[in-house]
Design a protein around this motif. Structure first.
Motif, PDB file in Angstrom:
ATOM      1  N   GLU A   1     -21.288 -37.433 -26.916  1.00 41.08           N
ATOM      2  CA  GLU A   1     -21.913 -37.661 -25.619  1.00 41.08           C
ATOM      3  C   GLU A   1     -23.429 -37.767 -25.748  1.00 41.08           C
ATOM      4  OE1 GLU A   1     -20.690 -34.364 -23.257  1.00 41.08           O
ATOM      5  OE2 GLU A   1     -18.665 -35.125 -22.924  1.00 41.08           O
TER       6      GLU A   1
ATOM      7  N   CYS B   1     -27.598 -39.423 -23.598  1.00 42.41           N
ATOM      8  CA  CYS B   1     -26.999 -38.582 -22.552  1.00 42.41           C
ATOM      9  C   CYS B   1     -27.080 -39.242 -21.179  1.00 42.41           C
ATOM     10  CB  CYS B   1     -27.687 -37.213 -22.515  1.00 42.41           C
ATOM     11  SG  CYS B   1     -27.517 -36.260 -24.022  1.00 42.41           S
TER      12      CYS B   1
ATOM     13  N   TYR C   1     -29.231 -41.564 -20.231  1.00 41.00           N
ATOM     14  CA  TYR C   1     -30.561 -42.090 -19.911  1.00 41.00           C
ATOM     15  C   TYR C   1     -30.899 -43.266 -20.824  1.00 41.00           C
ATOM     16  CZ  TYR C   1     -31.493 -37.889 -17.115  1.00 41.00           C
ATOM     17  OH  TYR C   1     -31.440 -36.890 -16.179  1.00 41.00           O
TER      18      TYR C   1
ATOM     19  N   GLU D   1     -39.073 -33.041 -24.224  1.00 41.66           N
ATOM     20  CA  GLU D   1     -38.065 -33.210 -23.176  1.00 41.66           C
ATOM     21  C   GLU D   1     -36.785 -33.821 -23.749  1.00 41.66           C
ATOM     22  OE1 GLU D   1     -39.942 -34.143 -18.937  1.00 41.66           O
ATOM     23  OE2 GLU D   1     -40.924 -35.309 -20.527  1.00 41.66           O
TER      24      GLU D   1
ATOM     25  N   HIS E   1     -34.767 -31.236 -25.631  1.00 39.38           N
ATOM     26  CA  HIS E   1     -33.997 -30.432 -24.679  1.00 39.38           C
ATOM     27  C   HIS E   1     -32.794 -31.212 -24.171  1.00 39.38           C
ATOM     28  CE1 HIS E   1     -32.924 -28.275 -20.986  1.00 39.38           C
ATOM     29  NE2 HIS E   1     -33.571 -27.234 -21.473  1.00 39.38           N
ATOM     30  N   LEU E   2     -32.982 -32.482 -23.882  1.00 40.39           N
ATOM     31  CA  LEU E   2     -31.891 -33.325 -23.393  1.00 40.39           C
ATOM     32  C   LEU E   2     -30.757 -33.392 -24.406  1.00 40.39           C
ATOM     33  CD1 LEU E   2     -30.719 -35.447 -21.393  1.00 40.39           C
ATOM     34  CD2 LEU E   2     -32.051 -37.171 -22.648  1.00 40.39           C
TER      35      LEU E   2
ATOM     36  N   HIS F   1     -29.103 -29.815 -24.694  1.00 38.65           N
ATOM     37  CA  HIS F   1     -28.482 -29.201 -23.519  1.00 38.65           C
ATOM     38  C   HIS F   1     -27.874 -30.223 -22.548  1.00 38.65           C
ATOM     39  CE1 HIS F   1     -30.171 -25.336 -24.696  1.00 38.65           C
ATOM     40  NE2 HIS F   1     -31.324 -25.941 -24.892  1.00 38.65           N
ATOM     41  N   LYS F   2     -28.042 -31.523 -22.862  1.00 38.17           N
ATOM     42  CA  LYS F   2     -27.453 -32.623 -22.080  1.00 38.17           C
ATOM     43  C   LYS F   2     -28.039 -32.737 -20.675  1.00 38.17           C
ATOM     44  CE  LYS F   2     -23.169 -32.310 -24.724  1.00 38.17           C
ATOM     45  NZ  LYS F   2     -21.713 -32.086 -24.695  1.00 38.17           N
ATOM     46  N   HIS F   3     -29.237 -32.185 -20.470  1.00 42.71           N
ATOM     47  CA  HIS F   3     -29.966 -32.427 -19.230  1.00 42.71           C
ATOM     48  C   HIS F   3     -31.455 -32.269 -19.517  1.00 42.71           C
ATOM     49  CE1 HIS F   3     -31.099 -28.201 -18.339  1.00 42.71           C
ATOM     50  NE2 HIS F   3     -29.938 -27.896 -18.900  1.00 42.71           N
ATOM     51  N   LEU F   4     -32.262 -32.980 -18.762  1.00 49.97           N
ATOM     52  CA  LEU F   4     -33.708 -32.873 -18.937  1.00 49.97           C
ATOM     53  C   LEU F   4     -34.177 -31.504 -18.446  1.00 49.97           C
ATOM     54  CD1 LEU F   4     -34.773 -36.446 -17.812  1.00 49.97           C
ATOM     55  CD2 LEU F   4     -34.982 -35.493 -20.118  1.00 49.97           C
TER      56      LEU F   4
ATOM     57  N   GLU G   1     -38.628 -24.674 -18.256  1.00 49.02           N
ATOM     58  CA  GLU G   1     -37.852 -24.840 -19.482  1.00 49.02           C
ATOM     59  C   GLU G   1     -38.636 -25.636 -20.515  1.00 49.02           C
ATOM     60  OE1 GLU G   1     -33.179 -24.937 -18.153  1.00 49.02           O
ATOM     61  OE2 GLU G   1     -34.420 -26.665 -17.602  1.00 49.02           O
TER      62      GLU G   1
END
Length: 252
Positions: A29, A43, A45, A58, A61-62, A65-68, A73
């Motif tokens: 993913e 992810c 984007y 950023e 992190h994406l 953790h699969k999110h911005l 954070e």
């Protein structure tokens, strides 16, 4: 069709692609390389949006953790990465023994492997959180290793990281010995973003095979660097640089 020694007809032998083209080894993913469309997605984007609007931290992190990240954070991640840049003296001494003319990828592969020797507990087993923690350290340390060798082969004094600088800016500071301009920093930052993840490429595959044996993260990344070095993979970039040097002037 082929004939066996008994005279019976044998089934045709299917061709085998040793490069595993078209073979599905796993699902991810993290990123999607859509070569036919000229698109790269992290992810969900589009890489163009990330390169234009995000910073490398950023994107780290994406991908982890699969999110911005939210503002707090992102600040915490930047501080965390800056705290992980220190290189054991033994690894620095090892790099200093390397010939100045050594290929940088050879040195990087060896230095990353050496980092594992200075980790009191390098094994992670099936602990994903611990493996992620060690991976974050390598993200922070690998640019420093590259800068150490670059300064060493130029006969220049080694510099200490600046915790006030982000990953891209700190790398340029360690390489050049001066704080980068905003344009220089952003250029390297975008370069980091564009190269952060390219799907299930050869180096990703080799590292995955290594870590799947429950080996350590250092061994997995060492495998990846050795694979990335090849001219049919990341080493192609080095070939382009050599070609540009051979061309020389723009008029040629």
């Amino acid at each position: 069709m082929t004939m066996s020694e008994s005279g019976m007809t044998a089934e045709p032998i299917e061709p085998i692609d040793k490069g595993m083209a078209g073979v599905v080894a796993a699902e991810t993913e993290l990123s999607d390389v859509r070569g036919d469309l000229g698109e790269l997605v992290y992810c969900g984007y589009n890489i163009n949006d990330l390169a234009e609007n995000a910073c490398f931290e950023e994107v780290i992190h994406l991908l982890h953790h699969k999110h911005l990240p939210a503002t707090d954070e992102l600040a915490a991640l930047k501080q965390d990465l800056a705290s992980r840049r220190e290189i054991p003296q033994g690894v620095i001494d090892l790099i200093r023994t390397m010939p100045a003319e050594a290929a940088p990828m050879h040195v990087l592969r060896t230095a990353v492997s050496a980092l594992g020797c200075y980790d009191a507990s390098p094994e992670t087993g099936e602990d994903i959180a611990l493996a992620r923690d060690k991976s974050l350290s390598l993200i922070a340390q690998i640019p420093v290793l590259i800068a150490i060798f670059h300064r060493h082969r130029q006969g220049k004094e080694l510099l200490a990281s600046d915790s006030s600088l982000g990953e891209a800016a700190n790398f340029l500071w360690l390489i050049n010995g001066e704080k980068p301009s905003a344009d220089m920093e952003r250029t390297i930052d975008i370069c980091y973003i564009l190269h952060a993840d390219h799907g299930f490429n050869a180096s990703t595959f080799s590292s995955r095979v290594t870590i799947a044996t429950l080996s350590d993260v250092y061994s997995a990344i060492t495998s990846a660097i050795g694979t990335l070095k090849g001219p049919l993979h990341g080493g192609a970039n080095e070939g382009v640089i050599k070609m540009l040097h051979e061309i020389g002037d723009l008029e040629k």
